[in-house]
Design a protein around this motif. Structure first.
Motif, PDB file in Angstrom:
ATOM      1  N   MET A   1       0.989  -1.750  -0.449  1.00  0.00           N
ATOM      2  CA  MET A   1      -0.058  -0.120   0.072  1.00  0.00           C
ATOM      3  C   MET A   1       0.956   1.122  -0.513  1.00  0.00           C
ATOM      4  O   MET A   1       2.028   1.798   0.815  1.00  0.00           O
ATOM      5  N   ARG A   2       0.692   2.078  -0.922  1.00  0.00           N
ATOM      6  CA  ARG A   2       1.241   3.682  -0.815  1.00  0.00           C
ATOM      7  C   ARG A   2       1.249   4.046   0.428  1.00  0.00           C
ATOM      8  O   ARG A   2       0.418   4.000   0.724  1.00  0.00           O
ATOM      9  N   PHE A   3       2.316   4.987   0.711  1.00  0.00           N
ATOM     10  CA  PHE A   3       2.279   5.995   1.519  1.00  0.00           C
ATOM     11  C   PHE A   3       0.697   6.446   1.571  1.00  0.00           C
ATOM     12  O   PHE A   3       0.405   7.360   0.408  1.00  0.00           O
ATOM     13  N   SER A   4       0.519   7.102   2.865  1.00  0.00           N
ATOM     14  CA  SER A   4      -0.758   7.626   2.888  1.00  0.00           C
ATOM     15  C   SER A   4      -0.976   9.073   3.613  1.00  0.00           C
ATOM     16  O   SER A   4       0.302   9.479   3.916  1.00  0.00           O
ATOM     17  N   GLU A   5      -1.902   9.519   3.490  1.00  0.00           N
ATOM     18  CA  GLU A   5      -1.457  10.893   3.679  1.00  0.00           C
ATOM     19  C   GLU A   5      -1.601  10.968   5.529  1.00  0.00           C
ATOM     20  O   GLU A   5      -1.193  12.228   6.870  1.00  0.00           O
ATOM     21  N   THR A   6      -2.247  10.366   6.218  1.00  0.00           N
ATOM     22  CA  THR A   6      -2.447  10.380   7.421  1.00  0.00           C
ATOM     23  C   THR A   6      -0.863   9.989   7.623  1.00  0.00           C
ATOM     24  O   THR A   6      -0.296  10.114   9.131  1.00  0.00           O
ATOM     25  N   GLU A   7       0.075   9.136   7.015  1.00  0.00           N
ATOM     26  CA  GLU A   7       1.218   8.649   7.377  1.00  0.00           C
ATOM     27  C   GLU A   7       2.044  10.327   6.970  1.00  0.00           C
ATOM     28  O   GLU A   7       2.886  10.159   8.095  1.00  0.00           O
ATOM     29  N   LEU A   8       1.936  10.412   6.107  1.00  0.00           N
ATOM     30  CA  LEU A   8       2.354  11.631   5.775  1.00  0.00           C
ATOM     31  C   LEU A   8       2.347  12.806   6.960  1.00  0.00           C
ATOM     32  O   LEU A   8       3.317  13.201   7.960  1.00  0.00           O
ATOM     33  N   ALA A   9       1.284  12.957   7.581  1.00  0.00           N
ATOM     34  CA  ALA A   9       0.596  14.269   8.377  1.00  0.00           C
ATOM     35  C   ALA A   9       1.187  13.388   9.635  1.00  0.00           C
ATOM     36  O   ALA A   9       2.008  14.394  10.628  1.00  0.00           O
ATOM     37  N   ASP A  10       1.831  11.310  10.061  1.00  0.00           N
ATOM     38  CA  ASP A  10       2.495  11.260  11.859  1.00  0.00           C
ATOM     39  C   ASP A  10       4.211  11.393  11.078  1.00  0.00           C
ATOM     40  O   ASP A  10       5.157  12.554  12.038  1.00  0.00           O
ATOM     41  N   LEU A  11       4.695  11.923   9.825  1.00  0.00           N
ATOM     42  CA  LEU A  11       5.664  12.201   9.155  1.00  0.00           C
ATOM     43  C   LEU A  11       6.097  13.399   9.788  1.00  0.00           C
ATOM     44  O   LEU A  11       7.728  13.556  10.152  1.00  0.00           O
TER      45      LEU A  11
END
Length: 274
Positions: A1-11
């Motif tokens: 699964m591609r990197f998500s917007e939720t994951e980006l916010a966490d980063l």
């Protein structure tokens, strides 16, 4: 699964925490022994670079698990880490302080850069400014944006093409070698102007938002350009290595030229390398 917007916010949250805990408290507050030279006298690393990278790596592993973590300071100890970018299922690539020369000299022009590389392809990028506390970001195929606590999210776009004598941008020729360097400097005289902030992250933020027309870099590293080039592309820009080939995160040579579109890239290439 591609990197998500939720994951980006966490980063993004991890990068902001690293700036708050490790980077900003040391800014303009470094002792002489806190700064070391690497390849030459202006290629610096500070205790803040090292501490911020350790902080980010620990938090990234807590949040994202078993990923390939590629940091500028890790590369200094193990250059082979970049070679694994092309095959890793997911890699998190970090420049803990881009613009260390500025940072070490108390100049408030530095950035924290992050990229996500999946299967050898950059799928997310972040350019975070700790001073302004805002960030440019992109997920592949979803456009490029600027956001911050006091900056409502808005799309960003590269500059519109202009005639050659009106073009200005980031011109970093220090790592362009041999006869090519002379041609670049000669060709640059036909442009309106070029500049270097000694911080690719801040230069790319400017270019990605249309504040300049082009950027040229002679030395490649994934922590500097994997995320930056994706954001530029998602903001409508065009980029390629000096020979016209596509840039990939694992590339360490070949230079990089970024422009508003392919026609402008071709024109700049003819002027700067012809």
């Amino acid at each position: 699964m591609r990197f998500s917007e939720t994951e980006l916010a966490d980063l993004v949250a991890i990068l902001r925490d690293a700036a708050r805990v490790e980077i900003l408290p040391r800014f303009a507050n470094l002792a002489a022994g806190d700064v070391k030279a690497k390849s030459h006298a202006s290629d610096l690393v500070t205790v803040a670079d090292e501490a911020a990278e350790r902080f980010i790596e620990a938090r990234v592993r807590d949040r994202f698990g078993d990923v390939l973590f590629v940091g500028e300071e890790i590369f200094e100890r193990d250059p082979s880490v970049v070679d694994r970018l092309s095959s890793a299922a997911r890699a998190v690539v970090i420049d803990p302080i881009d613009g260390t020369f500025n940072y070490a000299n108390g100049i408030p022009a530095f950035a924290v850069i992050a990229a996500i590389v999946e299967g050898g392809e950059t799928t997310a990028g972040i350019l975070y400014d700790p001073i302004r506390d805002d960030w440019q970001f992109a997920l592949k195929g979803h456009g490029a944006f600027l956001e911050g606590p006091k900056q409502p999210r808005r799309p960003i776009r590269v500059a519109a093409p202009v005639p050659l004598d009106q073009m200005h941008g980031a011109l970093n020729w220090a790592y362009v070698e041999g006869p090519l360097r002379e041609r670049v400097l000669k060709g640059a005289a036909r442009l309106w102007g070029g500049y270097s902030y000694r911080c690719g992250g801040q230069e790319m933020r400017l270019i990605n938002e249309g504040g300049g027309h082009f950027a040229l870099y002679g030395k490649l590293s994934p922590w500097d350009f994997a995320g930056s080039a994706l954001i530029h592309r998602e903001a409508g820009g065009y980029s390629a290595r000096f020979d016209g080939s596509d840039y990939r995160p694992e590339h360490r040579d070949g230079g990089l030229l970024l422009a508003p579109d392919k026609a402008t890239w071709d024109l700049l290439h003819d002027v700067l390398f012809g």
